[in-house]
Design an enzyme around this catalytic site. Structure first.
Site, PDB file in Angstrom:
ATOM      1  N   LYS A 269       3.690  -1.518  -0.356  1.00 20.92           N
ATOM      2  CA  LYS A 269       2.720  -0.910   0.555  1.00 20.92           C
ATOM      3  C   LYS A 269       2.971   0.595   0.665  1.00 20.92           C
ATOM      4  CE  LYS A 269       2.127  -5.290   2.900  1.00 20.92           C
ATOM      5  NZ  LYS A 269       2.566  -6.219   3.943  1.00 20.92           N
TER       6      LYS A 269
ATOM      7  N   GLN B  80       6.278  -6.374   9.294  1.00 21.89           N
ATOM      8  CA  GLN B  80       6.306  -7.308   8.166  1.00 21.89           C
ATOM      9  C   GLN B  80       6.766  -8.694   8.648  1.00 21.89           C
ATOM     10  OE1 GLN B  80       5.242  -6.548   4.961  1.00 21.89           O
ATOM     11  NE2 GLN B  80       5.466  -8.749   4.629  1.00 21.89           N
TER      12      GLN B  80
ATOM     13  N   ASP C 212      -3.037  -4.698  10.631  1.00 20.33           N
ATOM     14  CA  ASP C 212      -2.921  -6.037  10.036  1.00 20.33           C
ATOM     15  C   ASP C 212      -3.928  -7.004  10.673  1.00 20.33           C
ATOM     16  OD1 ASP C 212      -1.340  -6.530   7.866  1.00 20.33           O
ATOM     17  OD2 ASP C 212       0.517  -6.808   9.009  1.00 20.33           O
TER      18      ASP C 212
END
Ligand code: NDP
Length: 293
Positions: free
Chosen positions: A54, A98, A121
């Site tokens: 990312k 994450q 997200d």
């Protein structure tokens, strides 16, 4: 019939280019550099790999990344404290925690601590709640589900009025992708481990999304001829002929299904690259929104 291959890698590369151009313009005209903060707790090698990928993609399109690594032993307060700091930092437009988090941490509380305007997200309960409601709009849509829809759109697969079957009901993929299809006026069936007759249910689908994490589970006779099949699965299977001793396959039996389906995503090179492309786009959107653009 041989399915048209849906090339996620090429589509993601095209989206990266669109984002890169927009980021450059944003910087040139308004002096704004979009910023993405990543929070990695512990040393899970797969998570480390995803975070590195990312950050690398961010750099390629001109998005600034702020990497934060906390030890495996980090407390709930430490993780939430870091999220609070990032919420307050105006250079950070997106916060990505994450997953999975180490077992002792309360994932729900951590995700809920992210400011919804930085929830790139799309996992904040308010964003998911808005996604589930008619007539409401989330600030951000979760990236993998958004990537599935983007692929269908860019390959001209009509969604409205179609029968869509989603295999899997996770918070990250199955459930939100079903909600997105519903918003686009498909008729949805969501399957899971207790569904009685999976092959017959899947055969009804004009659009079949497989997100179960079971290698090559979807067989050719589960697929309606001409259906669009999106394979989200990422599974390692042993392969002594491969350099690393394993290879990556999806949830769909690719070789057999490509003879029946109308459209099919490969694994790797299908949904995977789209997930990061959607994350970059969400970060850009957030930066523009923060500046009132
Ligand atoms: P989860 O394990 O959270 O969810 C799996 C879902 O599949 C559950 O709803 C489960 O049912 C259902 N399921 C499992 N086994 C069966 C079965 N035999 N028959 C029917 N349903 C079954 O996985 P995720 O949603 O997080 O991920 C799914 C796959 O997608 C994985 O391979 C993952 O690696 C991949 N993935 C890929 C991404 C990408 O960027 N391409 C991003 C995220 C995930 P139940 O609810 O009843 O347990």
């Amino acid at each position: 019939m041989t399915a048209q291959l849906i090339d996620g890698k090429a589509t993601a590369a095209a989206i990266h280019e669109e984002i890169r151009a927009e980021v450059e313009q944003l910087k040139g005209e308004h002096g704004i550099v979009p910023g993405l903060a990543t929070v990695l707790v512990g040393e899970n090698p797969a998570s480390q790999f995803y975070v590195r990928s990312k950050q690398k993609r961010c750099a390629e399109v001109g998005i600034r990344s702020f990497g934060h690594n906390l030890p495996e032993t980090a407390s709930q307060e430490e993780v939430e404290g870091l999220v609070a700091e990032l919420n307050a930092n105006p250079e950070v437009h997106g916060i990505l925690v994450q997953l999975p988090l180490p077992k002792h941490l309360d994932e729900e509380r951590v995700l809920a601590a992210i400011g919804i305007e930085k929830d790139v997200d799309g996992f904040h309960p308010i964003n998911i709640g808005r996604l589930a409601m008619k007539g409401r709009k989330p600030m951000f849509v979760p990236c993998t589900p958004a990537g599935c829809i983007e692929l269908l759109d860019r390959y001209g697969v009509e969604i409205e009025g179609k029968e869509a079957v989603v295999l899997g009901r996770s918070n990250i993929v199955g459930l939100p992708v079903a909600m997105l299809l519903l918003h686009r006026n498909a008729t949805i069936t969501i399957c899971h481990s207790r569904t009685k007759d999976l092959p017959a249910t899947c055969r009804r689908a004009d659009i079949l999304i497989a997100a179960v994490g079971r290698p090559q589970m979807v067989k050719a006779d589960w697929v309606k001829p001409g259906a669009a099949v999106i394979d989200v699965g990422i599974n390692r299977v042993e392969d002594p002929t491969a350099k690393r001793g394993y290879r990556i396959v999806g949830d769909v039996d690719f070789e057999a299904v490509k003879e029946v389906a109308g459209y099919l995503t490969p694994v790797p090179g299908g949904v995977g690259p789209m997930t990061i492309a959607m994350l970059l786009r969400n970060t850009l959107t957030s930066a523009k929104r923060a500046a009132g653009l």
